[in-house]
Motif scaffolding. Structure first.
Motif, PDB file in Angstrom:
ATOM      1  N   ILE A  18      30.228  42.258  41.477  1.00 41.38           N
ATOM      2  CA  ILE A  18      31.485  42.895  41.869  1.00 41.38           C
ATOM      3  C   ILE A  18      31.675  44.112  40.973  1.00 41.38           C
ATOM      4  O   ILE A  18      31.550  44.026  39.752  1.00 41.38           O
ATOM      5  N   LEU A  19      31.974  45.241  41.589  1.00 36.70           N
ATOM      6  CA  LEU A  19      32.140  46.498  40.882  1.00 36.70           C
ATOM      7  C   LEU A  19      33.600  46.941  40.924  1.00 36.70           C
ATOM      8  O   LEU A  19      34.366  46.457  41.764  1.00 36.70           O
ATOM      9  N   PRO A  20      33.996  47.859  40.051  1.00 34.29           N
ATOM     10  CA  PRO A  20      35.365  48.378  40.118  1.00 34.29           C
ATOM     11  C   PRO A  20      35.674  48.979  41.490  1.00 34.29           C
ATOM     12  O   PRO A  20      34.800  49.564  42.129  1.00 34.29           O
ATOM     13  N   GLU A  46      44.816  38.513  36.162  1.00 35.56           N
ATOM     14  CA  GLU A  46      43.568  39.172  35.785  1.00 35.56           C
ATOM     15  C   GLU A  46      42.540  38.123  35.393  1.00 35.56           C
ATOM     16  O   GLU A  46      42.861  37.147  34.718  1.00 35.56           O
ATOM     17  N   VAL A  68      33.211  42.566  35.232  1.00 30.40           N
ATOM     18  CA  VAL A  68      34.341  43.356  35.707  1.00 30.40           C
ATOM     19  C   VAL A  68      35.632  42.557  35.533  1.00 30.40           C
ATOM     20  O   VAL A  68      35.645  41.344  35.721  1.00 30.40           O
ATOM     21  N   ALA A  70      39.006  41.788  37.119  1.00 30.03           N
ATOM     22  CA  ALA A  70      39.488  41.851  38.499  1.00 30.03           C
ATOM     23  C   ALA A  70      40.907  41.314  38.593  1.00 30.03           C
ATOM     24  O   ALA A  70      41.333  40.498  37.775  1.00 30.03           O
ATOM     25  N   GLU A  88      40.172  42.127  43.602  1.00 28.94           N
ATOM     26  CA  GLU A  88      39.894  43.558  43.587  1.00 28.94           C
ATOM     27  C   GLU A  88      39.379  43.905  42.193  1.00 28.94           C
ATOM     28  O   GLU A  88      40.070  43.660  41.201  1.00 28.94           O
ATOM     29  N   GLY A  89      38.189  44.465  42.126  1.00 27.16           N
ATOM     30  CA  GLY A  89      37.630  44.876  40.842  1.00 27.16           C
ATOM     31  C   GLY A  89      38.443  46.024  40.266  1.00 27.16           C
ATOM     32  O   GLY A  89      38.723  46.991  40.964  1.00 27.16           O
ATOM     33  N   ARG A  92      35.258  47.928  34.402  1.00 28.22           N
ATOM     34  CA  ARG A  92      34.146  47.261  33.730  1.00 28.22           C
ATOM     35  C   ARG A  92      34.588  46.763  32.368  1.00 28.22           C
ATOM     36  O   ARG A  92      35.475  47.329  31.736  1.00 28.22           O
TER      37      ARG A  92
END
Length: 139
Positions: A18-20, A46, A68, A70, A88-89, A92
């Protein structure tokens, strides 16, 4: 780069990165992951998501260093003790330490401040100025 330490509930992921700025859902069923998500929902929503490089491992290792942070958007409890999580990311973060392991993983992470990306640290700026002055003197 400005960095801030945080201690967050964590969920190790297998076969998923999972990325931002990504919005994605995944299913969890392991008790420690479910407890981590429930704890995050009770606090500020979070959670730290870290992809395991070794798919057979249950817990992150030293090479699993970046994940990440999220924001949990939705939590759906499904049959057979499965929980579907929509996240939702946000940004990092780097794994620093595993703080405690009661019912879930809590990890100390080093947050990368995205607003400061591209800025030069004051120490680096000073070093560059000294180097330039030395070059000019020798010229």
């Amino acid at each position: 780069m400005c960095e801030i330490m945080k201690v967050l509930p964590a969920v190790p992921l297998r076969g998923m990165v999972i990325l931002p700025r990504m919005i994605v859902h995944f299913d969890i069923s392991k008790p420690h992951s479910v407890h981590a998500v429930e704890e995050a929902m009770q606090k500020d929503e979070e959670i730290f998501l870290i992809t395991l490089k070794n798919p057979n491992a249950d817990m992150p290792e030293r090479e699993d260093d970046v994940g990440v942070i999220a924001k949990i958007k939705q939590l759906i409890k499904m049959p057979n003790k499965i929980v579907r999580v929509l996240v939702e990311g946000m940004e990092r973060a780097e794994l620093q330490d595993i703080v405690e392991q009661e019912n879930y993983y809590r990890m100390q992470v080093l947050r990368f401040d995205s607003e400061a990306e591209g800025e030069i640290m004051p120490q680096a700026l000073e070093a560059m100025l000294l180097s330039m002055k030395e070059t000019i003197r020798s010229y």
